[in-house]
Design a protein around this motif. Structure first.
Motif, PDB file in Angstrom:
ATOM      1  N   ASN A  42       0.800  -1.231   0.000  1.00 24.85           N
ATOM      2  CA  ASN A  42       0.000   0.000   0.000  1.00 24.85           C
ATOM      3  C   ASN A  42       0.832   1.280   0.000  1.00 24.85           C
ATOM      4  O   ASN A  42       0.288   2.369  -0.151  1.00 24.85           O
ATOM      5  CB  ASN A  42      -0.924   0.000   1.210  1.00 24.85           C
ATOM      6  CG  ASN A  42      -2.171  -0.804   0.941  1.00 24.85           C
ATOM      7  OD1 ASN A  42      -2.937  -0.489   0.044  1.00 24.85           O
ATOM      8  ND2 ASN A  42      -2.362  -1.861   1.701  1.00 24.85           N
ATOM      9  N   LEU A  43       2.138   1.139   0.214  1.00 24.44           N
ATOM     10  CA  LEU A  43       2.978   2.345   0.177  1.00 24.44           C
ATOM     11  C   LEU A  43       3.359   2.717  -1.253  1.00 24.44           C
ATOM     12  O   LEU A  43       3.771   3.857  -1.507  1.00 24.44           O
ATOM     13  CB  LEU A  43       4.263   2.126   0.994  1.00 24.44           C
ATOM     14  CG  LEU A  43       4.098   2.020   2.502  1.00 24.44           C
ATOM     15  CD1 LEU A  43       5.417   1.640   3.154  1.00 24.44           C
ATOM     16  CD2 LEU A  43       3.592   3.352   3.075  1.00 24.44           C
ATOM     17  N   GLU A  44       3.218   1.743  -2.176  1.00 23.86           N
ATOM     18  CA  GLU A  44       3.576   2.023  -3.578  1.00 23.86           C
ATOM     19  C   GLU A  44       2.795   3.243  -4.058  1.00 23.86           C
ATOM     20  O   GLU A  44       1.594   3.341  -3.839  1.00 23.86           O
ATOM     21  CB  GLU A  44       3.228   0.839  -4.498  1.00 23.86           C
ATOM     22  CG  GLU A  44       3.962  -0.446  -4.223  1.00 23.86           C
ATOM     23  CD  GLU A  44       5.414  -0.482  -4.715  1.00 23.86           C
ATOM     24  OE1 GLU A  44       5.900   0.533  -5.267  1.00 23.86           O
ATOM     25  OE2 GLU A  44       6.051  -1.527  -4.513  1.00 23.86           O
ATOM     26  N   GLY A  45       3.501   4.167  -4.679  1.00 18.49           N
ATOM     27  CA  GLY A  45       2.826   5.332  -5.260  1.00 18.49           C
ATOM     28  C   GLY A  45       2.496   6.415  -4.246  1.00 18.49           C
ATOM     29  O   GLY A  45       1.915   7.438  -4.612  1.00 18.49           O
ATOM     30  N   THR A  46       2.844   6.210  -2.967  1.00 19.35           N
ATOM     31  CA  THR A  46       2.571   7.267  -1.978  1.00 19.35           C
ATOM     32  C   THR A  46       3.843   8.093  -1.747  1.00 19.35           C
ATOM     33  O   THR A  46       4.958   7.595  -1.914  1.00 19.35           O
ATOM     34  CB  THR A  46       2.141   6.685  -0.606  1.00 19.35           C
ATOM     35  OG1 THR A  46       3.241   5.950  -0.051  1.00 19.35           O
ATOM     36  CG2 THR A  46       0.940   5.760  -0.727  1.00 19.35           C
ATOM     37  N   GLU A  47       3.631   9.326  -1.310  1.00 19.53           N
ATOM     38  CA  GLU A  47       4.787  10.175  -0.970  1.00 19.53           C
ATOM     39  C   GLU A  47       5.510   9.626   0.243  1.00 19.53           C
ATOM     40  O   GLU A  47       6.707   9.798   0.423  1.00 19.53           O
ATOM     41  CB  GLU A  47       4.298  11.590  -0.639  1.00 19.53           C
ATOM     42  CG  GLU A  47       4.078  12.441  -1.859  1.00 19.53           C
ATOM     43  CD  GLU A  47       3.663  13.850  -1.473  1.00 19.53           C
ATOM     44  OE1 GLU A  47       4.027  14.305  -0.375  1.00 19.53           O
ATOM     45  OE2 GLU A  47       2.961  14.477  -2.283  1.00 19.53           O
ATOM     46  N   ALA A  48       4.748   8.937   1.106  1.00 19.02           N
ATOM     47  CA  ALA A  48       5.317   8.427   2.353  1.00 19.02           C
ATOM     48  C   ALA A  48       6.484   7.478   2.096  1.00 19.02           C
ATOM     49  O   ALA A  48       7.464   7.472   2.856  1.00 19.02           O
ATOM     50  CB  ALA A  48       4.231   7.712   3.159  1.00 19.02           C
ATOM     51  N   LEU A  49       6.387   6.698   1.008  1.00 19.70           N
ATOM     52  CA  LEU A  49       7.412   5.672   0.762  1.00 19.70           C
ATOM     53  C   LEU A  49       8.818   6.278   0.739  1.00 19.70           C
ATOM     54  O   LEU A  49       9.753   5.716   1.311  1.00 19.70           O
ATOM     55  CB  LEU A  49       7.115   4.922  -0.550  1.00 19.70           C
ATOM     56  CG  LEU A  49       8.100   3.803  -0.915  1.00 19.70           C
ATOM     57  CD1 LEU A  49       8.216   2.763   0.204  1.00 19.70           C
ATOM     58  CD2 LEU A  49       7.682   3.102  -2.206  1.00 19.70           C
ATOM     59  N   GLY A  50       8.950   7.439   0.115  1.00 21.33           N
ATOM     60  CA  GLY A  50      10.265   8.089   0.028  1.00 21.33           C
ATOM     61  C   GLY A  50      10.746   8.635   1.366  1.00 21.33           C
ATOM     62  O   GLY A  50      11.925   8.967   1.516  1.00 21.33           O
TER      63      GLY A  50
END
Ligand code: NAP
Ligand code: GDD
Length: 347
Positions: A42-50
């Protein structure tokens, strides 16, 4: 800057919690298990992942948990990792016991050894109450923190072990260890095998002509459903308190799977009429006359939890927690999201 370690950060709750903690200025560490193909869920494509520090490891591995605590030096740990699909726990009872139950002790021990002042959150569940509805008094208005437990699945039993061990570490070692006894919560990020997402995604696909029909199991099961975004806020508030404690988090409403299906199809622009009974029951789209819902006993469970209803009064009073997203709003959001996804995939 506070430091938090989240296990299960790629899951539904983990991803929303990571976003919440980042927005509160936390430095967030997320435990991710390594697979043959790198996958951040669910982190894919979120700003949080970076922004999250990823630590690779499996929670069933004590060494990995010692390593995760050593690297992250957390002020707060949220243990959300689990084999969380109840139906699968009947097929993988031992793996479910290890991941969902015993592994919590790896984290508690790692904290006791390396960071005993860290605050710990355990993702407990309404599945621990399971089948004890028959044991409830007349006028039952929802399970509370002290209601008796009667897990009805390997998943529920594993979670109950982790729940008691969390209390145990609190009472034995004075650690700040809390359990949130959360009732079902869903969202646009819910896994597709859970009944809510299975229905909202199928309603979108049927509406857009991708599939004809969805097969379901027990339509009469009742669940107390809320939205994950509201529920991760409760986790955060539990670790903000002066004293560790356990809290029920629920909507205090219960609805059948049948009702969830009716509202989801309605949100996708279809009205359902039911015909027949038992395994022969079908749901018909009243406009087209087509059968869009069938029963497949494959989706029945060896033991069912018939009714879940939680009373979150303690959390409302002490944490000041209140849910913001209603049942109807949640369904509308999920269906809208699935219509968007399905129509972009079919282009
Ligand atoms: P979820 O979407 O299934 O997420 C589970 C997470 O656990 C995923 O990130 C998964 O990683 C990770 N995980 C599984 N096995 C692991 C292992 N061996 N090592 C490391 N990570 C592992 O679940 P959720 O709905 O967000 O729920 C979060 C927690 O709350 C779970 O513990 C669940 O049992 C509990 N809970 C959920 C609800 C609910 O209604 N959602 C209600 C009460 C309690 P992968 O991406 O690698 O699979
Ligand atoms: N998954 C699924 N698929 N469930 C179905 C189906 C179907 O086709 N048809 C009917 N159901 C019924 C199940 O029998 C159950 O009574 C209900 O729908 C909800 O099933 P799930 O969405 O799989 O969730 P759950 O209630 O078993 O477990 C979820 O909530 C727990 C909290 O009460 C999970 O998120 C657990 O991890 C969580 O602890």
């Amino acid at each position: 800057m506070k430091r938090a370690l989240i296990t299960g950060v790629t899951g539904q709750d983990g991803s929303y919690l990571a976003e919440l903690l980042l927005s509160e200025g936390y430095e967030v560490y997320g435990l991710v298990r390594r697979k043959s193909k790198l996958d951040f869920g669910n982190l894919e494509g979120t700003e949080a992942l970076g922004k999250i520090h990823i630590i690779f490891g499996d929670i069933t591995d004590m060494a990995a948990m010692l390593n995760a605590v050593k690297i992250s030096q957390p002020d707060e740990v949220y243990n959300l990792a689990a084999q969380s699909f109840v139906a699968q726990s009947f097929r993988e009872p031992v793996a479910s016991a290890n991941i969902t139950g015993v592994a919590a002790v790896n984290i508690l021990e790692a904290l006791r050894t390396l960071k005993p002042d860290a605050k710990y959150y355990q993702a407990s569940t309404s599945e621990m109450f399971g089948g004890c509805i028959d044991e409830q008094p007349v006028g039952f208005d929802g399970y509370i923190e002290d209601s008796p437990f009667h897990p009805r699945s390997p998943y529920g039993a594993a979670k109950l072990y982790a729940h008691w061990m969390t209390k145990n570490y609190r009472e034995s070692y004075g650690m700040f260890a809390c359990s949130g006894i959360l009732f079902n919560h869903e969202s646009e990020r819910r896994g597709h095998e859970f009944v809510t997402r299975k229905i909202t995604s199928a309603a979108a696909k049927i509406k857009l002509g991708i599939i004809d029909c969805v097969e379901l199991g027990n339509l009469d099961a009742k669940r107390d459903w809320g939205h994950s975004k509201d529920y991760v806020r409760a986790m955060y508030l539990m670790l903000k308190q002066q004293k560790p404690d356990d809290y029920v988090i629920a909507s205090h409403e219960t609805h059948t799977v049948r009702e969830f299906a009716e509202l989801s199809f309605k949100a996708a622009g279809m009205n359902i009429a039911w015909q027949g009974s038992g395994t022969d029951e079908i749901g018909i789209d009243t406009d087209s006359g087509k059968t869009v819902i069938r029963i497949n006993p494959e989706f029945y469970r060896p033991a069912e939890v018939d009714l879940l209803l939680g009373d979150p009064s303690k959390a409302e009073k002490i944490l000041g927690w209140k849910r913001e997203i209603s049942f109807n709003q949640m369904i509308n959001n999920m269906v809208e999201n699935d219509l968007r996804i399905v129509s972009s995939e079919s282009r």
